[in-house]
Design a protein around this motif. Structure first.
Motif, PDB file in Angstrom:
ATOM      1  N   LEU A 163      -8.520 -16.454   5.953  1.00 40.75           N
ATOM      2  CA  LEU A 163      -9.620 -15.490   6.028  1.00 40.75           C
ATOM      3  C   LEU A 163     -10.877 -16.000   5.326  1.00 40.75           C
ATOM      4  CD1 LEU A 163      -7.694 -12.196   5.143  1.00 40.75           C
ATOM      5  CD2 LEU A 163      -8.533 -12.855   7.391  1.00 40.75           C
ATOM      6  N   PHE A 164     -10.700 -16.937   4.392  1.00 41.58           N
ATOM      7  CA  PHE A 164     -11.815 -17.363   3.539  1.00 41.58           C
ATOM      8  C   PHE A 164     -12.637 -18.465   4.218  1.00 41.58           C
ATOM      9  CE2 PHE A 164      -8.782 -15.477   0.742  1.00 41.58           C
ATOM     10  CZ  PHE A 164      -9.485 -14.976  -0.330  1.00 41.58           C
ATOM     11  N   PRO A 165     -13.945 -18.495   3.932  1.00 37.21           N
ATOM     12  CA  PRO A 165     -14.744 -19.615   4.453  1.00 37.21           C
ATOM     13  C   PRO A 165     -14.392 -20.909   3.720  1.00 37.21           C
ATOM     14  CG  PRO A 165     -16.089 -18.219   3.046  1.00 37.21           C
ATOM     15  CD  PRO A 165     -14.759 -17.531   3.164  1.00 37.21           C
ATOM     16  N   PHE A 200      -5.922 -13.051  -6.924  1.00 41.59           N
ATOM     17  CA  PHE A 200      -4.643 -12.810  -6.245  1.00 41.59           C
ATOM     18  C   PHE A 200      -3.462 -13.101  -7.168  1.00 41.59           C
ATOM     19  CE2 PHE A 200      -1.029 -15.053  -4.461  1.00 41.59           C
ATOM     20  CZ  PHE A 200      -0.479 -14.055  -3.673  1.00 41.59           C
ATOM     21  N   ALA A 201      -2.458 -12.241  -7.077  1.00 38.79           N
ATOM     22  CA  ALA A 201      -1.172 -12.548  -7.715  1.00 38.79           C
ATOM     23  C   ALA A 201      -0.061 -11.997  -6.834  1.00 38.79           C
ATOM     24  CB  ALA A 201      -1.095 -11.925  -9.110  1.00 38.79           C
ATOM     25  N   GLN A 202       1.088 -12.622  -6.950  1.00 37.94           N
ATOM     26  CA  GLN A 202       2.255 -12.079  -6.240  1.00 37.94           C
ATOM     27  C   GLN A 202       2.638 -10.744  -6.892  1.00 37.94           C
ATOM     28  OE1 GLN A 202       2.726 -14.677  -3.273  1.00 37.94           O
ATOM     29  NE2 GLN A 202       4.203 -13.049  -3.601  1.00 37.94           N
ATOM     30  N   THR A 203       2.962  -9.757  -6.066  1.00 42.74           N
ATOM     31  CA  THR A 203       3.459  -8.500  -6.597  1.00 42.74           C
ATOM     32  C   THR A 203       4.681  -8.788  -7.480  1.00 42.74           C
ATOM     33  OG1 THR A 203       2.762  -7.469  -4.545  1.00 42.74           O
ATOM     34  CG2 THR A 203       4.265  -6.188  -5.918  1.00 42.74           C
ATOM     35  N   ASP A 224      -2.680  -7.751  -5.140  1.00 45.05           N
ATOM     36  CA  ASP A 224      -1.339  -8.326  -5.269  1.00 45.05           C
ATOM     37  C   ASP A 224      -0.609  -8.118  -3.958  1.00 45.05           C
ATOM     38  OD1 ASP A 224       0.858  -5.923  -5.873  1.00 45.05           O
ATOM     39  OD2 ASP A 224      -1.151  -5.447  -6.590  1.00 45.05           O
ATOM     40  N   ILE A 225       0.093  -9.146  -3.563  1.00 47.81           N
ATOM     41  CA  ILE A 225       0.783  -9.128  -2.272  1.00 47.81           C
ATOM     42  C   ILE A 225       2.222  -9.536  -2.490  1.00 47.81           C
ATOM     43  CG2 ILE A 225       0.886 -10.171   0.031  1.00 47.81           C
ATOM     44  CD1 ILE A 225      -2.123 -10.602  -0.113  1.00 47.81           C
ATOM     45  N   ASP A 226       3.132  -8.790  -1.857  1.00 49.97           N
ATOM     46  CA  ASP A 226       4.551  -9.146  -1.925  1.00 49.97           C
ATOM     47  C   ASP A 226       4.801 -10.248  -0.890  1.00 49.97           C
ATOM     48  OD1 ASP A 226       7.151  -9.109  -2.735  1.00 49.97           O
ATOM     49  OD2 ASP A 226       7.666  -7.209  -1.827  1.00 49.97           O
ATOM     50  N   ALA A 227       5.965 -10.298  -0.320  1.00 50.31           N
ATOM     51  CA  ALA A 227       6.337 -11.425   0.538  1.00 50.31           C
ATOM     52  C   ALA A 227       5.343 -11.638   1.687  1.00 50.31           C
ATOM     53  CB  ALA A 227       7.737 -11.205   1.072  1.00 50.31           C
ATOM     54  N   ILE A 228       5.160 -10.629   2.534  1.00 49.56           N
ATOM     55  CA  ILE A 228       4.294 -10.762   3.706  1.00 49.56           C
ATOM     56  C   ILE A 228       3.104  -9.808   3.530  1.00 49.56           C
ATOM     57  CG2 ILE A 228       4.153 -10.531   6.219  1.00 49.56           C
ATOM     58  CD1 ILE A 228       6.032 -12.734   5.394  1.00 49.56           C
ATOM     59  N   PRO A 229       1.892 -10.281   3.693  1.00 47.82           N
ATOM     60  CA  PRO A 229       0.735  -9.400   3.501  1.00 47.82           C
ATOM     61  C   PRO A 229       0.709  -8.272   4.537  1.00 47.82           C
ATOM     62  CG  PRO A 229       0.059 -11.700   3.681  1.00 47.82           C
ATOM     63  CD  PRO A 229       1.494 -11.654   4.037  1.00 47.82           C
ATOM     64  N   SER A 230       0.361  -7.066   4.089  1.00 44.64           N
ATOM     65  CA  SER A 230       0.224  -5.944   5.009  1.00 44.64           C
ATOM     66  C   SER A 230      -1.153  -6.017   5.678  1.00 44.64           C
ATOM     67  CB  SER A 230       0.336  -4.635   4.230  1.00 44.64           C
ATOM     68  OG  SER A 230      -0.725  -4.554   3.308  1.00 44.64           O
ATOM     69  N   ASN A 231      -1.336  -5.205   6.729  1.00 41.75           N
ATOM     70  CA  ASN A 231      -2.660  -5.122   7.355  1.00 41.75           C
ATOM     71  C   ASN A 231      -3.698  -4.706   6.331  1.00 41.75           C
ATOM     72  OD1 ASN A 231      -1.838  -5.867   9.860  1.00 41.75           O
ATOM     73  ND2 ASN A 231      -1.476  -3.777  10.571  1.00 41.75           N
ATOM     74  N   SER A 232      -3.269  -3.845   5.404  1.00 37.15           N
ATOM     75  CA  SER A 232      -4.171  -3.364   4.370  1.00 37.15           C
ATOM     76  C   SER A 232      -4.668  -4.525   3.511  1.00 37.15           C
ATOM     77  CB  SER A 232      -3.434  -2.331   3.506  1.00 37.15           C
ATOM     78  OG  SER A 232      -4.192  -1.978   2.404  1.00 37.15           O
ATOM     79  N   ALA A 233      -3.763  -5.430   3.167  1.00 38.23           N
ATOM     80  CA  ALA A 233      -4.149  -6.582   2.339  1.00 38.23           C
ATOM     81  C   ALA A 233      -5.152  -7.463   3.077  1.00 38.23           C
ATOM     82  CB  ALA A 233      -2.913  -7.388   1.961  1.00 38.23           C
TER      83      ALA A 233
ATOM     84  N   SER B 104      -2.654   1.721   4.659  1.00 37.07           N
ATOM     85  CA  SER B 104      -2.842   1.600   6.106  1.00 37.07           C
ATOM     86  C   SER B 104      -1.773   2.251   6.956  1.00 37.07           C
ATOM     87  CB  SER B 104      -2.948   0.130   6.491  1.00 37.07           C
ATOM     88  OG  SER B 104      -1.728  -0.503   6.252  1.00 37.07           O
ATOM     89  N   SER B 105      -0.654   2.665   6.385  1.00 38.31           N
ATOM     90  CA  SER B 105       0.388   3.025   7.331  1.00 38.31           C
ATOM     91  C   SER B 105       1.248   4.243   7.013  1.00 38.31           C
ATOM     92  CB  SER B 105       1.322   1.828   7.541  1.00 38.31           C
ATOM     93  OG  SER B 105       1.923   1.502   6.336  1.00 38.31           O
ATOM     94  N   CYS B 106       1.042   4.934   5.902  1.00 46.79           N
ATOM     95  CA  CYS B 106       1.921   6.075   5.642  1.00 46.79           C
ATOM     96  C   CYS B 106       1.266   7.363   6.132  1.00 46.79           C
ATOM     97  CB  CYS B 106       2.230   6.207   4.158  1.00 46.79           C
ATOM     98  SG  CYS B 106       3.286   7.623   3.841  1.00 46.79           S
ATOM     99  N   ALA B 107       1.899   8.010   7.088  1.00 50.66           N
ATOM    100  CA  ALA B 107       1.307   9.200   7.702  1.00 50.66           C
ATOM    101  C   ALA B 107       1.838  10.486   7.097  1.00 50.66           C
ATOM    102  CB  ALA B 107       1.590   9.182   9.197  1.00 50.66           C
ATOM    103  N   ALA B 108       2.622  10.355   6.005  1.00 55.31           N
ATOM    104  CA  ALA B 108       3.335  11.534   5.511  1.00 55.31           C
ATOM    105  C   ALA B 108       2.403  12.581   4.919  1.00 55.31           C
ATOM    106  CB  ALA B 108       4.368  11.120   4.469  1.00 55.31           C
ATOM    107  N   ALA B 109       1.218  12.211   4.502  1.00 56.46           N
ATOM    108  CA  ALA B 109       0.318  13.192   3.883  1.00 56.46           C
ATOM    109  C   ALA B 109      -1.098  13.003   4.392  1.00 56.46           C
ATOM    110  CB  ALA B 109       0.367  13.063   2.370  1.00 56.46           C
ATOM    111  N   THR B 110      -1.255  12.963   5.701  1.00 62.93           N
ATOM    112  CA  THR B 110      -2.589  12.775   6.283  1.00 62.93           C
ATOM    113  C   THR B 110      -2.778  13.758   7.440  1.00 62.93           C
ATOM    114  OG1 THR B 110      -1.650  10.942   7.537  1.00 62.93           O
ATOM    115  CG2 THR B 110      -2.916  10.361   5.590  1.00 62.93           C
ATOM    116  N   GLY B 111      -3.807  13.508   8.257  1.00 62.26           N
ATOM    117  CA  GLY B 111      -4.220  14.493   9.255  1.00 62.26           C
ATOM    118  C   GLY B 111      -3.159  14.870  10.278  1.00 62.26           C
ATOM    119  N   ALA B 112      -2.425  13.876  10.762  1.00 66.73           N
ATOM    120  CA  ALA B 112      -1.433  14.161  11.805  1.00 66.73           C
ATOM    121  C   ALA B 112      -0.379  15.142  11.287  1.00 66.73           C
ATOM    122  CB  ALA B 112      -0.767  12.867  12.268  1.00 66.73           C
TER     123      ALA B 112
END
Lengths: 244, 220
Positions: A163-165, A200-203, A224-233, B104-112
């Motif tokens: 993701l980084f330049p 960054f650090a591992q969870t 902090d990210i565990d094994a696989i980054p989530s979309n949020s990360a 990004s993914s927990c819907a338990a306490a949101t609009g739906a």
């Protein structure tokens, strides 16, 4: 099965690496920190550092091939590395513990051309870790003007680095490794204050404490990210890079 | 001939569309996402949970939120978007982006969940009123259990759902690190019970449902 692997984690002391290379010149070297997607050993608790999980997963999967493990256990690694080394010893592995705790004064540290180069960030981290065993000279690399900073250890999933330049500079433990000073806390805490930096650090890693502290201090992004980054990360990093 | 330009924030339940006509007129509309999928429109930019994140014209939802909220306020603020299944916020300090988070993914306490509760208990959203009590919704499923328990004991379902919504508002306040003021984006802007609940903790400014598409329509 033939034993043909020298395994290691962290940054074993260079003297130990050289001694082992001389003893086993034909051995293949494997960095146990890296995720190779081998089956889980189920040795660690579920909530545990992903890198230490990799060490156990890789060790048990490769057990029949491993001649010896060189285990970083000092301030150059972490307490979990020390515990892992002892547990693997108990499980029948030949483990040689390594303390690489000598540090140089800040103004005497060697240059870090990879960390400051214009290479893609993922390639920078891969070169730094590969250079632990296969030392090559990268002094020819040109220094780039840092647009962003990446602070931390090599992530379990290197894909977030894409993701980084390219003009992202490397800080934290990864920079310490390139400087052959993996236990140098002064260098580990060094960043360029005006460069927006992702800390960054591992969870579940104790380095989350450092990462959070430095992110707050320098107005960077703590993640902090565990094994696989989530979309949020991914989104957090992307947003930080886009909006800063 | 010039054509209208379209932007879409395709959420899990609702899709928000912005059309900018060749004359610069802005037309906003909302459709169920399952319907919006059938539209044969060419979008300039897209965002939202149900869009193709690998598409060239995709923009990260947090980036759209940050851009869209910034045109409303330039100074220090937190903009919070509470969607059908996720919650995200950005913070600006001295007109510069400085912090964010996205569950990004927990819907338990949101609009739906609220929409399903209203349908299940046959309650109109207009009948929900602020209650001083709240259910803990750190885990939304435990919050749902509280609703079921209290309704079975005779509590009016609209009161139980209001307590749940108060819990969501309290959660949102904590998730955004307890700011003095929150600018709200998304469907919860139209939920008076939620807005009144959040006002217990901080100043609240509803920005409406189209913050993300407004952000999309801005040049980078």
């Amino acid at each position: 099965m033939t034993k043909d692997i020298i395994a290691f984690w962290g940054y074993p002391h260079p003297d130990l690496i050289n001694k082992t290379k001389n003893l086993y010149p034909d051995a293949k070297w494997v960095d146990l920190d890296i995720c190779f997607n081998y089956p889980p050993s189920k040795f660690t608790p579920d909530a545990y550092c992903g890198i230490i999980k990799n060490i156990f997963d890789n060790s048990f999967y490769l057990k029949e091939r491993i001649i010896k493990i060189l285990a970083g256990v000092g301030k150059d690694k972490c307490d979990s590395g020390f515990f892992a080394a002892n547990l693997l010893k108990n499980e029948g592995f030949d483990v040689e513990m390594s303390y690489f705790e000598q540090t140089l004064p800040f103004d005497k540290l060697p240059d870090v051309p990879i960390s400051k180069s214009n290479l893609p960030l993922k390639e920078k981290i891969e070169l730094i870790t590969a250079n632990i065993v296969e030392k090559k000279d990268y002094s020819h690399l040109e220094t780039s003007n840092a647009a962003f900073g990446f602070w931390g250890v090599p992530p379990n999933d290197l894909n977030i680095l894409k993701l980084f330049p390219d003009n992202t500079h490397v800080f934290g433990w990864s920079r310490c490794v390139e400087a052959k000073n993996p236990a140098n806390i002064e260098l580990e805490m060094y960043v360029e204050p005006d460069v927006p930096t992702v800390f960054f650090a591992q969870t579940f890693c104790s380095k989350t404490l450092l990462a959070k502290y430095l992110a707050d201090k320098y107005n960077g992004l703590y993640i902090d990210i565990d094994a696989i980054p989530s979309n949020s990360a991914y989104a957090k990093i992307e947003a930080f890079l886009r909006l800063r | 001939m010039n054509k209208s330009k379209f932007y879409i924030d395709a959420g899990t339940t609702w899709s928000k569309i912005l059309e900018i006509t060749p004359f610069g007129e802005r037309k906003y509309s909302v459709y169920p996402t399952c319907e919006a999928r059938k539209f044969n429109l060419e979008y300039e930019k897209i965002t939202g949970h149900t869009t193709d994140k690998a598409a060239k014209n995709y923009e990260n939802e947090v980036v759209s939120l940050a851009k869209g909220a910034k045109i409303h306020l330039e100074n220090n603020f937190v903009a919070l978007d509470l969607g059908s299944r996720d919650i995200k916020w950005v913070k600006y300090k001295n007109a510069k982006f400085c912090d964010m988070d996205w569950n990004s993914s927990c819907a338990a306490a949101t609009g739906a969940t609220i929409e399903m509760l209203l349908k299940f208990y046959d309650v109109e959203v207009e009948s929900l009123k602020y209650t001083d009590e709240k259910y803990p919704v750190t885990c939304g499923i435990f919050g749902l259990e509280k609703i079921m328990d209290d309704v079975s004991k005779g509590l009016d379902p609209s009161v139980a759902i209001s307590k749940f919504i108060h819990g969501i508002a309290y959660n949102a306040y904590n998730f955004t690190k307890n700011p003095d003021k929150i600018c709200i984006s998304g469907g919860f802007c139209e939920n008076k019970c939620f807005i009144d609940s959040l006002k217990k903790y901080c100043e609240v400014l509803p920005l409406g449902r189209f913050v993300l598409v407004d952000g999309l329509a801005l040049q980078a």
